[in-house]
Design an enzyme around this catalytic site. Structure first.
Site, PDB file in Angstrom:
ATOM      1  N   ASP A   1      12.894  22.192  -9.265  1.00  0.00           N
ATOM      2  CA  ASP A   1      12.672  22.075  -7.901  1.00  0.00           C
ATOM      3  C   ASP A   1      13.766  22.574  -6.728  1.00  0.00           C
ATOM      4  O   ASP A   1      13.396  22.620  -5.496  1.00  0.00           O
ATOM      5  CB  ASP A   1      11.700  20.897  -7.409  1.00  0.00           C
ATOM      6  CG  ASP A   1      10.423  20.892  -7.562  1.00  0.00           C
ATOM      7  OD1 ASP A   1      10.020  21.938  -8.172  1.00  0.00           O
ATOM      8  OD2 ASP A   1       9.866  20.159  -7.257  1.00  0.00           O
TER       9      ASP A   1
ATOM     10  N   ASP B   1       3.059  12.530 -11.405  1.00  0.00           N
ATOM     11  CA  ASP B   1       3.830  13.439 -10.464  1.00  0.00           C
ATOM     12  C   ASP B   1       3.970  12.427  -9.333  1.00  0.00           C
ATOM     13  O   ASP B   1       5.390  12.790  -8.783  1.00  0.00           O
ATOM     14  CB  ASP B   1       2.674  14.360 -10.074  1.00  0.00           C
ATOM     15  CG  ASP B   1       2.462  15.389 -11.088  1.00  0.00           C
ATOM     16  OD1 ASP B   1       3.344  15.667 -12.083  1.00  0.00           O
ATOM     17  OD2 ASP B   1       1.262  15.845 -11.471  1.00  0.00           O
TER      18      ASP B   1
END
Length: 702
Positions: free
Chosen positions: A183, A408
């Site tokens: 990310d 998550d």
């Protein structure tokens, strides 16, 4: 770990200027590299011919979940995947040494040595502790602040100790694959307007350059940079700048682009590997489905509808930006299967593009930005080396980087000392106000724990919705391998294919598949004792072996080898060399991608910028003799152009096959003579005010 929210998905802006303190070059690290014993040479694809490490902690969680599941059939399927390999996440400084009662990095590596047999073994590890980590979300915020002091700690307290463990001589025989900082660099590209990302961006670049430098010094370590996913970076306005950002950061290391072995997509996301019923070019009711109007504007004109198209689109941009053609791509398929009863069984018959999208897509999220514990997701393809069927993607492997069943992010605020907070995208009651959501809520599972913690409900759903479905297999404890396949024979070879047959194996619970290896690399799987190997080169000798496996993963010894030589022309003359090959270009008009000039679709096309001297390159996959080139021009044709060949991977030396100075458009059929791997059409002068545009490029030869 997540993509940015929808309003920022298409923003591709330059990262904030580096501060003076961060502009200094990396110090020389040669003296700091630990001494180590020699291992094998660095491999082009570390997964080829290798097994992978099974994390015993993840396996124990799976088996505990199975034991607690009242549905016996579902529990059996859980047990069937307990032996799948998953990555080990080093997501904080403490993880290197290991929590009390847990396993640190060295303990995992020792366990990998214990698992290793005679074949090579891949140990997957995730490097994930940048200062100011995950700057555009809260669920995976880290322990280090986005400051110069945080960067110093990242180097001295995280990267250096981690590399010191990996460099120990006893681990030289392992192939260590590092997924580097998920990310991070995609956020630098798409979210530099976000204040916290403006601050963190230069730190990300410096930190990743340092990590790449230290890791690249170890011959048995392979570095793969995280490259987001199709729903984040698929737009050309995002993917091109992302490739440039990757080259920039690689250029900050002593080894340059060679410090990177490849790229990994879909880490901790659920974008499908393949949407089976449409592509970014599909037109319904006179409108491309990617441009369907609200409330079905799921793709928002993003042409990469799945990870297969995204990796095929990203690879040539990476090469054009400066990475070597030998880089490999990985796709994290741990949670992108989207099977189960909700999976469409066929394409919609509707002529309304919105209805068609709604009824045909296997991705059942409310929005492509729904990244947190999505309802309906399933396990995807099992970890596989060199998966067939995606030649334009240059895949090294399917991998499970994000272990299925690990959350998550928390669906509500949970006190912790890891810096993790509630991100509203993990809250199932939250309706994001951003474009494309159309009032829908996030579609996240409720009652989720902190990111990285075991989430039983998520795992149960993933197994139930797996695609391909999980076969329950034999009862736990099956350790008997199938018998070795015998009588492997190669049939009559053509110029590009060879049929194989063998005698079926037997097994106490049943053979489920046969893996076919060509010259030591797995090239396909069959469920019956027959397989045709395609895509071969003429006048070339190949050798195959076959292994049988059962549902428990037990694998037979390889069969005795069989060899064959492909014919010179197969009796059918020259073959089409360009169809489906990787293509890239000097420029692209809108979404008219280079791949459309080699897709066989007479209605799709590549278009360049409105300038002279634009080119399109095609990688033929290997050196071929080329005898004919057919160019099918759109109305924007070339008055003057060249067709060229090269074997130079640096693309600095080209041989002219044909030079045209008075082109008149339509279809040009050119008889040529030459040999090379890379074909280029160089448009020199335009016949119209527009750019150069080709419906199809067809090169024929052997």
């Amino acid at each position: 770990m997540r993509p940015p929210n929808a309003p920022r998905l298409r923003a591709a802006t330059t990262a904030a200027a580096l501060t003076a303190a961060l502009l200094c070059p990396l110090p020389s690290l040669a003296a700091a590299a630990p001494a180590r014993a020699a291992g094998e040479a660095h491999q082009d694809n570390p997964f080829a011919g290798a097994t992978q490490y099974v994390n015993p902690l993840w396996k124990a969680n799976v088996l505990r979940e199975a034991d607690a599941t009242p549905d016996s059939a579902l529990a059996a399927r859980m047990r069937a995947v307990a032996g799948q390999p998953t990555a080990v996440w080093m997501d904080n400084i403490r993880a290197i040494a290991g929590a009390p009662g847990g396993m640190g990095l060295e303990a995992h590596l020792d366990a990998a040595l214990a698992q290793k047999g005679s074949a090579p073994l891949v140990f997957n590890v995730v490097v994930y502790d940048l200062p100011g980590r995950d700057c555009n979300a809260l669920a995976s915020n880290g322990e280090l602040p986005a400051t110069a002091a945080g960067l110093d700690r990242y180097k001295s307290e995280y990267v250096d100790p981690l590399v010191s463990v990996l460099a120990k001589a006893k681990y030289a025989g392992l192939r260590i694959v590092a997924t580097v900082e998920p990310d991070s660099l995609p956020n630098v590209v798409t979210n530099s307007s976000v204040p916290v990302c403006q601050t963190a961006g230069p730190l990300y670049e410096q930190g990743i350059a340092y990590a790449l430098t230290r890791l690249h010094a170890l011959t048995n370590v392979y570095t793969y940079l995280d490259s987001g996913h199709a729903g984040w970076l698929g737009w050309p306005s995002n993917s091109g700048p992302t490739a440039a950002e990757f080259v920039k950061v690689a250029g900050m290391t002593p080894a340059g682009v060679n410090s990177v072995d490849g790229f990994v997509t879909d880490t901790a996301n659920t974008t499908p590997l393949k949407e089976p019923y449409f592509t970014g070019d599909t037109v319904v009711g006179g409108t491309k489905v990617i441009g369907a109007p609200a409330p079905d504007n799921f793709y928002e004109w993003n042409p990469d509808v799945d990870e297969a198209s995204f990796t095929a689109d990203l690879y040539p941009k990476l090469v054009a930006a400066g990475f070597p053609a030998g880089i490999g791509m990985l796709v994290d398929t741990s949670r992108n299967g989207w099977g189960g009863p909700g999976r469409p069984a066929a394409a919609s018959t509707s002529t309304d593009p919105g209805v068609f999208v709604r009824e045909s897509r296997v991705d059942r999220r409310p929005h492509r930005g729904a990244w947190c514990n999505p309802v309906g997701a399933g396990l995807g393809e099992r970890p596989t080396a060199s998966p067939a069927g995606y030649p334009a993607s240059h895949l090294d492997a399917f991998v499970w980087v994000k272990p299925p069943g690990e959350s998550d992010g928390a669906s509500k605020e949970i006190p912790n000392d890891e810096g993790k907070r509630l991100d509203r995208m993990c809250d199932p009651t939250y309706a994001p106000p951003a474009a494309g959501w159309n009032g829908r809520t996030t579609g996240a599972l409720p009652d989720a724990p902190l990111s990285g913690k075991w989430f039983g409900a998520q795992f149960r759903q993933l197994v139930a919705n797996a695609y391909p479905a999980v076969n329950a297999g034999p009862a736990p404890g099956d350790t008997t391998a199938p018998t070795t396949p015998t009588a492997l024979r190669a049939g009559t070879a053509s110029a590009t294919s060879v049929p194989l047959t063998w005698t079926a194996s037997t097994d106490d619970t049943g053979v489920t598949a046969y893996d076919v290896y060509r010259d030591g690399t797995r090239v396909g799987t069959a469920t019956t004792p027959a397989f045709t190997d395609t895509g071969l080169r003429p006048s070339t000798t190949y050798t195959w072996t076959v292994r049988a496996r059962d549902a428990a993963g037990n694998t037979s010894h390889p069969s005795a080898p069989a060899s064959a030589t492909t014919s010179a022309d197969g009796g059918s003359g020259d073959v089409l060399l360009t169809r489906g090959r990787t293509a890239w270009a000097s420029s692209v008009e809108g979404d008219l991608q280079p791949a459309r000039a080699v897709d066989g679709d007479p209605n799709s096309r590549w278009g360049s910028a409105f300038q002279d001297n634009q080119w399109i390159n095609i990688d033929l996959g290997a050196a071929h003799r080329v005898s004919k080139v057919v160019l099918r021009w759109e109305a924007a044709y070339a008055r003057g152009y060249k067709v060229q060949l090269s074997d130079d991977p640096g693309f600095s030396s080209w041989t002219d096959l044909s030079t045209v100075t008075a082109g008149d458009g339509g279809t040009d059929t050119l008889t040529v003579t030459g040999q090379g791997r890379y074909l280029r059409v160089l448009g020199q002068t335009r016949a119209t005010p527009y750019g150069f545009s080709l419906y199809e490029i067809e090169a024929y030869g052997l």
